[in-house]
Design a protein around this motif. Sequence first.
Motif, mmCIF file in Angstrom:
data_model
loop_
_atom_site.group_PDB
_atom_site.id
_atom_site.type_symbol
_atom_site.label_atom_id
_atom_site.label_comp_id
_atom_site.label_asym_id
_atom_site.label_seq_id
_atom_site.Cartn_x
_atom_site.Cartn_y
_atom_site.Cartn_z
ATOM 1 N N PRO A 260 0.789 -1.213 0.000
ATOM 2 C CA PRO A 260 0.000 0.000 0.000
ATOM 3 C C PRO A 260 0.842 1.294 0.000
ATOM 4 C CG PRO A 260 -0.157 -1.161 2.140
ATOM 5 C CD PRO A 260 0.940 -1.777 1.349
ATOM 6 N N ASP A 261 2.152 1.238 0.287
ATOM 7 C CA ASP A 261 2.864 2.488 0.581
ATOM 8 C C ASP A 261 3.268 3.235 -0.701
ATOM 9 O OD1 ASP A 261 4.394 4.531 1.490
ATOM 10 O OD2 ASP A 261 5.664 3.339 2.794
ATOM 11 N N LYS A 262 2.673 4.412 -0.893
ATOM 12 C CA LYS A 262 2.955 5.169 -2.125
ATOM 13 C C LYS A 262 4.403 5.676 -2.154
ATOM 14 C CE LYS A 262 1.208 9.422 -0.161
ATOM 15 N NZ LYS A 262 0.262 10.517 -0.161
ATOM 16 N N HIS A 263 4.958 6.041 -1.001
ATOM 17 C CA HIS A 263 6.335 6.569 -1.012
ATOM 18 C C HIS A 263 7.325 5.456 -1.385
ATOM 19 C CE1 HIS A 263 4.935 10.318 0.468
ATOM 20 N NE2 HIS A 263 4.676 9.903 1.683
ATOM 21 N N LEU A 264 7.153 4.306 -0.756
ATOM 22 C CA LEU A 264 8.026 3.173 -1.085
ATOM 23 C C LEU A 264 7.824 2.780 -2.551
ATOM 24 C CD1 LEU A 264 10.025 0.973 -0.268
ATOM 25 C CD2 LEU A 264 8.155 -0.314 0.753
ATOM 26 N N GLY A 265 6.567 2.775 -2.997
ATOM 27 C CA GLY A 265 6.275 2.444 -4.398
ATOM 28 C C GLY A 265 6.954 3.414 -5.350
ATOM 29 N N ASN A 266 6.846 4.699 -5.056
ATOM 30 C CA ASN A 266 7.494 5.717 -5.895
ATOM 31 C C ASN A 266 9.000 5.533 -5.930
ATOM 32 O OD1 ASN A 266 5.961 7.749 -7.213
ATOM 33 N ND2 ASN A 266 5.137 8.352 -5.220
ATOM 34 N N TYR A 267 9.556 5.255 -4.755
ATOM 35 C CA TYR A 267 11.006 5.075 -4.654
ATOM 36 C C TYR A 267 11.460 3.894 -5.520
ATOM 37 C CZ TYR A 267 15.342 3.315 -2.617
ATOM 38 O OH TYR A 267 16.610 2.809 -2.444
ATOM 39 N N ILE A 268 10.734 2.780 -5.402
ATOM 40 C CA ILE A 268 11.115 1.583 -6.172
ATOM 41 C C ILE A 268 10.956 1.855 -7.664
ATOM 42 C CG2 ILE A 268 10.582 -0.844 -6.622
ATOM 43 C CD1 ILE A 268 9.354 -0.944 -3.783
ATOM 44 N N GLN A 269 9.885 2.572 -7.998
ATOM 45 C CA GLN A 269 9.654 2.873 -9.409
ATOM 46 C C GLN A 269 10.808 3.701 -9.976
ATOM 47 O OE1 GLN A 269 8.840 5.514 -11.568
ATOM 48 N NE2 GLN A 269 8.497 3.998 -13.187
ATOM 49 N N ARG A 270 11.248 4.700 -9.188
ATOM 50 C CA ARG A 270 12.362 5.541 -9.656
ATOM 51 C C ARG A 270 13.643 4.727 -9.800
ATOM 52 N NH1 ARG A 270 10.422 8.902 -5.743
ATOM 53 N NH2 ARG A 270 12.228 8.575 -4.395
ATOM 54 N N LYS A 271 13.861 3.790 -8.869
ATOM 55 C CA LYS A 271 15.090 2.983 -8.903
ATOM 56 C C LYS A 271 15.093 1.978 -10.052
ATOM 57 C CE LYS A 271 17.907 1.805 -5.925
ATOM 58 N NZ LYS A 271 19.263 2.248 -5.553
ATOM 59 N N THR A 272 13.917 1.392 -10.346
ATOM 60 C CA THR A 272 13.899 0.257 -11.279
ATOM 61 C C THR A 272 13.351 0.622 -12.657
ATOM 62 O OG1 THR A 272 11.657 -0.364 -10.627
ATOM 63 C CG2 THR A 272 13.472 -1.357 -9.372
ATOM 64 N N GLY A 273 12.560 1.711 -12.723
ATOM 65 C CA GLY A 273 11.900 2.053 -13.989
ATOM 66 C C GLY A 273 10.787 1.076 -14.344
ATOM 67 N N ALA A 274 10.342 0.244 -13.397
ATOM 68 C CA ALA A 274 9.285 -0.734 -13.692
ATOM 69 C C ALA A 274 7.936 -0.037 -13.893
ATOM 70 C CB ALA A 274 9.186 -1.739 -12.549
ATOM 71 N N ASP A 275 7.041 -0.697 -14.581
ATOM 72 C CA ASP A 275 5.679 -0.186 -14.791
ATOM 73 C C ASP A 275 4.866 -0.516 -13.539
ATOM 74 O OD1 ASP A 275 3.029 0.183 -15.448
ATOM 75 O OD2 ASP A 275 3.225 -0.620 -17.483
ATOM 76 N N MET A 276 4.637 0.496 -12.703
ATOM 77 C CA MET A 276 3.985 0.245 -11.412
ATOM 78 C C MET A 276 2.742 1.111 -11.233
ATOM 79 S SD MET A 276 7.371 0.051 -8.990
ATOM 80 C CE MET A 276 6.570 -0.388 -7.447
ATOM 81 N N LEU A 277 1.666 0.470 -10.890
ATOM 82 C CA LEU A 277 0.447 1.181 -10.518
ATOM 83 C C LEU A 277 0.396 1.171 -8.991
ATOM 84 C CD1 LEU A 277 -2.381 2.339 -11.183
ATOM 85 C CD2 LEU A 277 -3.196 -0.015 -11.305
#
Length: 353
Positions: A180-197
């Motif tokens: 559920p964590d948007k900050h952690l999700g954003n961080y991972i998205q920035r690090k990996t470039g994965a397609d994340m909703l």
Amino acid sequence: MTQRLDMPAPVIIKLPATMAPLPLPDAERARLGERIKRLLKERDAVLVAHYYVDEDLQRLAEETGGCVADSLEMARFGNAHPARTLVVAGVRFMGETAKILNPEKRVLMPTLEAECSLDLGCPADRFIPFCDAHSDRQVVVYSNTSAEVKARADWVVTSSIAVKLIEYLKTRGEKILWAPDKHLGNYIQRKTGADMLLWNAACVVHDEFKGQALAALKRQHPDAAVIAHPESPTAVLELADVIGSTSQLIQAAKNLPQRKLIVATDRGIFYKMQQAAPGKILMAAPTAGEGASCESCAHCPWMAMNALDNLAQVLESGANEVRVDEAVRVKALRATQRMLDFARSIQQKSHGD
Ligand code: 13P
Ligand code: SF4
């Protein structure tokens, strides 16, 4: 390509009315400590504590052969330990994870009212239809969720291995639904470039760390390193020298060359961090910038509900047993076990390198 348009509206979180118990006199703390040690032996029980709980409980876990750890290690430790009763000092999802992995063991908690804003912010009755509406995505949920939410997930993950898991899924060409964590999700998205909703929830403790005030503190202490938990907002993470799970932050405190450290996570961690890095000066990252309010003030109000007296009571009476519906447990086990297997595989790989 983080998607925001689809982000669901956040759930309003109510902080607990009962705050941390009042501090006890030293003699009473010593008496309760001895009683707990005796009861742990008599009940064939082991104490599994998170870094954010009261120092007295962390010390007791250490002194009695239990563990003080991050949420991944708590799960691993409880799973591997032979004791028939696990006493989990932390928040509800940690007790539930122990039960999901160990149905044959009795899992007790000092209180069953210790929630987590991420778990509360992702109720199963809203999350499941959201997943169904995005069935082309792998559902990856942070361990800070209920058993029902884990039962709908393809993967459970903790902050210590989240980046590695998403990197792995990305190499398989998977699209991710992250909660559920948007900050952690954003961080991972920035690090990996994965397609994340991303689901739209946050930790009430880490969400209050303030980027601007942190920048000001850094200016006052240019010789300090900043270490931050990835549940912190982007503005804080951008200023961090090291970002990691609680265990990884403790390791960083030990290894970094800087003597001064500004720490953006729950201040409960200072006990173990200071032990691991005795010569270092630890400073709490600021929670209230100009015009901001501070509700949790770098300490989780639910973790703070774990105390010596409710721990002793629960060991005495066997009350506060964690129960998970068996059908839900079996489903939740699939994604939780995958997390442990994945953690083991990356550990073996790093030892092989
Ligand atoms: P860790 O997995 O890093 O221990 O985090 C758990 C948690 O609840 C942090 O707020
Ligand atoms: Fe949940 Fe935040 Fe408390 Fe951790 S610190 S248990 S994420 S509310």
